[in-house]
Design a protein around this motif. Structure first.
Motif, PDB file in Angstrom:
ATOM      1  N   ILE A   1       0.859  -1.177   0.000  1.00 14.74           N
ATOM      2  CA  ILE A   1       0.000   0.000   0.000  1.00 14.74           C
ATOM      3  C   ILE A   1       0.901   1.235   0.000  1.00 14.74           C
ATOM      4  CG2 ILE A   1      -0.214  -0.114   2.509  1.00 14.74           C
ATOM      5  CD1 ILE A   1      -2.994   1.148   2.209  1.00 14.74           C
ATOM      6  N   ARG A   2       0.550   2.211  -0.790  1.00 13.33           N
ATOM      7  CA  ARG A   2       1.339   3.435  -0.858  1.00 13.33           C
ATOM      8  C   ARG A   2       0.595   4.532  -0.110  1.00 13.33           C
ATOM      9  NH1 ARG A   2       2.030   0.671  -5.416  1.00 13.33           N
ATOM     10  NH2 ARG A   2       4.141   0.345  -6.195  1.00 13.33           N
ATOM     11  N   ILE A   3       1.258   5.074   0.888  1.00 13.66           N
ATOM     12  CA  ILE A   3       0.701   6.167   1.682  1.00 13.66           C
ATOM     13  C   ILE A   3       1.791   7.222   1.835  1.00 13.66           C
ATOM     14  CG2 ILE A   3      -0.976   4.722   2.909  1.00 13.66           C
ATOM     15  CD1 ILE A   3       0.956   4.580   5.260  1.00 13.66           C
ATOM     16  N   SER A   4       1.395   8.364   2.327  1.00 11.33           N
ATOM     17  CA  SER A   4       2.379   9.437   2.502  1.00 11.33           C
ATOM     18  C   SER A   4       3.336   9.077   3.648  1.00 11.33           C
ATOM     19  CB  SER A   4       1.669  10.758   2.829  1.00 11.33           C
ATOM     20  OG  SER A   4       1.124  10.706   4.135  1.00 11.33           O
ATOM     21  N   PRO A   5       4.553   9.583   3.582  1.00 10.11           N
ATOM     22  CA  PRO A   5       5.502   9.348   4.686  1.00 10.11           C
ATOM     23  C   PRO A   5       4.944   9.839   6.033  1.00 10.11           C
ATOM     24  CG  PRO A   5       6.664  10.209   2.787  1.00 10.11           C
ATOM     25  CD  PRO A   5       5.193  10.306   2.482  1.00 10.11           C
ATOM     26  N   GLU A   6       4.214  10.944   6.008  1.00  9.86           N
ATOM     27  CA  GLU A   6       3.652  11.484   7.255  1.00  9.86           C
ATOM     28  C   GLU A   6       2.622  10.520   7.855  1.00  9.86           C
ATOM     29  OE1 GLU A   6       2.944  13.611  10.558  1.00  9.86           O
ATOM     30  OE2 GLU A   6       4.588  13.955   9.160  1.00  9.86           O
ATOM     31  N   LEU A   7       1.741   9.970   7.038  1.00 11.79           N
ATOM     32  CA  LEU A   7       0.761   9.008   7.540  1.00 11.79           C
ATOM     33  C   LEU A   7       1.457   7.751   8.039  1.00 11.79           C
ATOM     34  CD1 LEU A   7      -2.105   8.081   8.099  1.00 11.79           C
ATOM     35  CD2 LEU A   7      -2.284   7.385   5.692  1.00 11.79           C
TER      36      LEU A   7
ATOM     37  N   ALA B   1       2.831   4.328  12.575  1.00  6.72           N
ATOM     38  CA  ALA B   1       3.876   3.607  13.308  1.00  6.72           C
ATOM     39  C   ALA B   1       3.935   4.071  14.759  1.00  6.72           C
ATOM     40  CB  ALA B   1       5.221   3.795  12.621  1.00  6.72           C
ATOM     41  N   ILE B   2       3.864   5.379  14.976  1.00  8.62           N
ATOM     42  CA  ILE B   2       3.890   5.912  16.344  1.00  8.62           C
ATOM     43  C   ILE B   2       2.668   5.447  17.114  1.00  8.62           C
ATOM     44  CG2 ILE B   2       3.731   8.048  17.705  1.00  8.62           C
ATOM     45  CD1 ILE B   2       5.530   9.344  15.505  1.00  8.62           C
ATOM     46  N   TYR B   3       1.510   5.478  16.483  1.00  7.55           N
ATOM     47  CA  TYR B   3       0.282   5.010  17.136  1.00  7.55           C
ATOM     48  C   TYR B   3       0.429   3.552  17.568  1.00  7.55           C
ATOM     49  CZ  TYR B   3      -4.590   3.912  18.020  1.00  7.55           C
ATOM     50  OH  TYR B   3      -5.760   3.512  18.623  1.00  7.55           O
ATOM     51  N   ALA B   4       0.943   2.714  16.674  1.00  5.80           N
ATOM     52  CA  ALA B   4       1.114   1.292  16.984  1.00  5.80           C
ATOM     53  C   ALA B   4       2.064   1.108  18.164  1.00  5.80           C
ATOM     54  CB  ALA B   4       1.627   0.545  15.750  1.00  5.80           C
ATOM     55  N   ILE B   5       3.178   1.831  18.167  1.00  6.69           N
ATOM     56  CA  ILE B   5       4.149   1.737  19.268  1.00  6.69           C
ATOM     57  C   ILE B   5       3.496   2.161  20.581  1.00  6.69           C
ATOM     58  CG2 ILE B   5       6.271   2.746  20.220  1.00  6.69           C
ATOM     59  CD1 ILE B   5       7.253   2.892  17.242  1.00  6.69           C
ATOM     60  N   GLU B   6       2.779   3.276  20.549  1.00  8.34           N
ATOM     61  CA  GLU B   6       2.120   3.784  21.762  1.00  8.34           C
ATOM     62  C   GLU B   6       1.083   2.806  22.308  1.00  8.34           C
ATOM     63  OE1 GLU B   6       0.637   7.553  20.439  1.00  8.34           O
ATOM     64  OE2 GLU B   6       2.517   8.594  20.908  1.00  8.34           O
ATOM     65  N   HIS B   7       0.513   1.975  21.448  1.00  7.93           N
ATOM     66  CA  HIS B   7      -0.519   1.014  21.857  1.00  7.93           C
ATOM     67  C   HIS B   7       0.033  -0.409  21.967  1.00  7.93           C
ATOM     68  CE1 HIS B   7      -2.967   4.500  20.802  1.00  7.93           C
ATOM     69  NE2 HIS B   7      -3.848   3.993  21.654  1.00  7.93           N
ATOM     70  N   GLN B   8       1.345  -0.495  22.018  1.00  5.30           N
ATOM     71  CA  GLN B   8       2.052  -1.761  22.223  1.00  5.30           C
ATOM     72  C   GLN B   8       1.599  -2.856  21.256  1.00  5.30           C
ATOM     73  OE1 GLN B   8       1.463  -2.380  26.433  1.00  5.30           O
ATOM     74  NE2 GLN B   8       3.245  -1.123  26.923  1.00  5.30           N
ATOM     75  N   THR B   9       1.586  -2.507  19.991  1.00  5.67           N
ATOM     76  CA  THR B   9       1.259  -3.464  18.931  1.00  5.67           C
ATOM     77  C   THR B   9       2.181  -3.188  17.757  1.00  5.67           C
ATOM     78  OG1 THR B   9      -0.558  -4.443  17.661  1.00  5.67           O
ATOM     79  CG2 THR B   9      -0.557  -2.039  17.869  1.00  5.67           C
ATOM     80  N   THR B  10       2.090  -4.016  16.745  1.00  6.39           N
ATOM     81  CA  THR B  10       2.891  -3.770  15.545  1.00  6.39           C
ATOM     82  C   THR B  10       2.065  -2.978  14.545  1.00  6.39           C
ATOM     83  OG1 THR B  10       2.149  -5.785  14.431  1.00  6.39           O
ATOM     84  CG2 THR B  10       4.107  -5.963  15.861  1.00  6.39           C
ATOM     85  N   LEU B  11       2.741  -2.335  13.643  1.00  8.07           N
ATOM     86  CA  LEU B  11       2.051  -1.605  12.579  1.00  8.07           C
ATOM     87  C   LEU B  11       1.189  -2.566  11.768  1.00  8.07           C
ATOM     88  CD1 LEU B  11       1.498   0.941  10.942  1.00  8.07           C
ATOM     89  CD2 LEU B  11       3.653   0.531   9.720  1.00  8.07           C
ATOM     90  N   ASN B  12       1.726  -3.722  11.457  1.00  9.94           N
ATOM     91  CA  ASN B  12       0.979  -4.709  10.683  1.00  9.94           C
ATOM     92  C   ASN B  12      -0.308  -5.120  11.405  1.00  9.94           C
ATOM     93  OD1 ASN B  12       1.102  -6.549   8.258  1.00  9.94           O
ATOM     94  ND2 ASN B  12       0.784  -8.030   9.904  1.00  9.94           N
ATOM     95  N   SER B  13      -0.207  -5.412  12.700  1.00 15.40           N
ATOM     96  CA  SER B  13      -1.387  -5.821  13.471  1.00 15.40           C
ATOM     97  C   SER B  13      -2.422  -4.708  13.539  1.00 15.40           C
ATOM     98  CB  SER B  13      -0.993  -6.225  14.892  1.00 15.40           C
ATOM     99  OG  SER B  13      -0.218  -7.381  14.871  1.00 15.40           O
ATOM    100  N   TYR B  14      -1.956  -3.483  13.753  1.00 20.08           N
ATOM    101  CA  TYR B  14      -2.878  -2.355  13.824  1.00 20.08           C
ATOM    102  C   TYR B  14      -3.613  -2.155  12.495  1.00 20.08           C
ATOM    103  CZ  TYR B  14      -4.735   2.333  14.076  1.00 20.08           C
ATOM    104  OH  TYR B  14      -5.568   3.419  14.010  1.00 20.08           O
ATOM    105  N   VAL B  15      -2.887  -2.194  11.390  1.00 21.89           N
ATOM    106  CA  VAL B  15      -3.514  -2.018  10.077  1.00 21.89           C
ATOM    107  C   VAL B  15      -4.491  -3.165   9.802  1.00 21.89           C
ATOM    108  CG1 VAL B  15      -3.073  -1.955   7.592  1.00 21.89           C
ATOM    109  CG2 VAL B  15      -1.642  -0.608   9.140  1.00 21.89           C
ATOM    110  N   ALA B  16      -4.101  -4.392  10.114  1.00 21.49           N
ATOM    111  CA  ALA B  16      -4.984  -5.543   9.894  1.00 21.49           C
ATOM    112  C   ALA B  16      -6.272  -5.412  10.706  1.00 21.49           C
ATOM    113  CB  ALA B  16      -4.261  -6.842  10.235  1.00 21.49           C
ATOM    114  N   GLU B  17      -6.155  -5.024  11.977  1.00 21.35           N
ATOM    115  CA  GLU B  17      -7.344  -4.837  12.818  1.00 21.35           C
ATOM    116  C   GLU B  17      -8.246  -3.739  12.271  1.00 21.35           C
ATOM    117  OE1 GLU B  17      -5.968  -4.060  16.799  1.00 21.35           O
ATOM    118  OE2 GLU B  17      -4.846  -5.956  16.874  1.00 21.35           O
TER     119      GLU B  17
END
Length: 110
Positions: free
Chosen positions: A76-82, A87-103
């Motif tokens: 998936i192509r998204i902006s660097p800012e997004l 990534a920061i959101y996933a870290i703050e919620h103690q999950t991986t970026l992949n898991s967060y996007v999948a959920e």
């Protein structure tokens, strides 16, 4: 109205040619071209099943691995800012970026 059908792990399209008066389709999500047709839904479905079965039999006879549709990964192509914010959101919620996007995607299609 649903424009797809499923059989043996494969998804096929359902289309209508008004000009020819037939239904037709192809298996989606793989590079191999597997097509089918019929004059009504039952014929279309039966030809779809036969086409998938024939493809799997051909793979078996030629000792090749059948293509799997929708393997579970995609780019998936998204902006660097997004990307950074996700990534920061996933870290703050103690999950991986992949898991967060999948959920998030799972919630979107329910």
């Amino acid at each position: 109205m649903k424009n797809t059908m499923e059989y043996n792990g494969y998804v096929g399209s359902v289309e209508l040619s008004e000009e020819d008066g037939i239904f037709f389709g192809k298996v989606l999500g793989i590079r191999s071209l597997i097509s089918y047709e019929g004059e009504n839904y039952k014929e279309l479905r039966d030809d779809f099943h036969t086409a998938v079965d024939d493809y799997l039999e051909m793979c078996k006879e030629e000792h090749i691995e059948p293509e799997k549709a929708y393997k579970g990964s995609f780019n998936i192509r998204i902006s660097p800012e997004l990307h950074k914010r996700l990534a920061i959101y996933a870290i703050e919620h103690q999950t991986t970026l992949n898991s967060y996007v999948a959920e998030t995607l799972e919630k979107a299609v329910k």
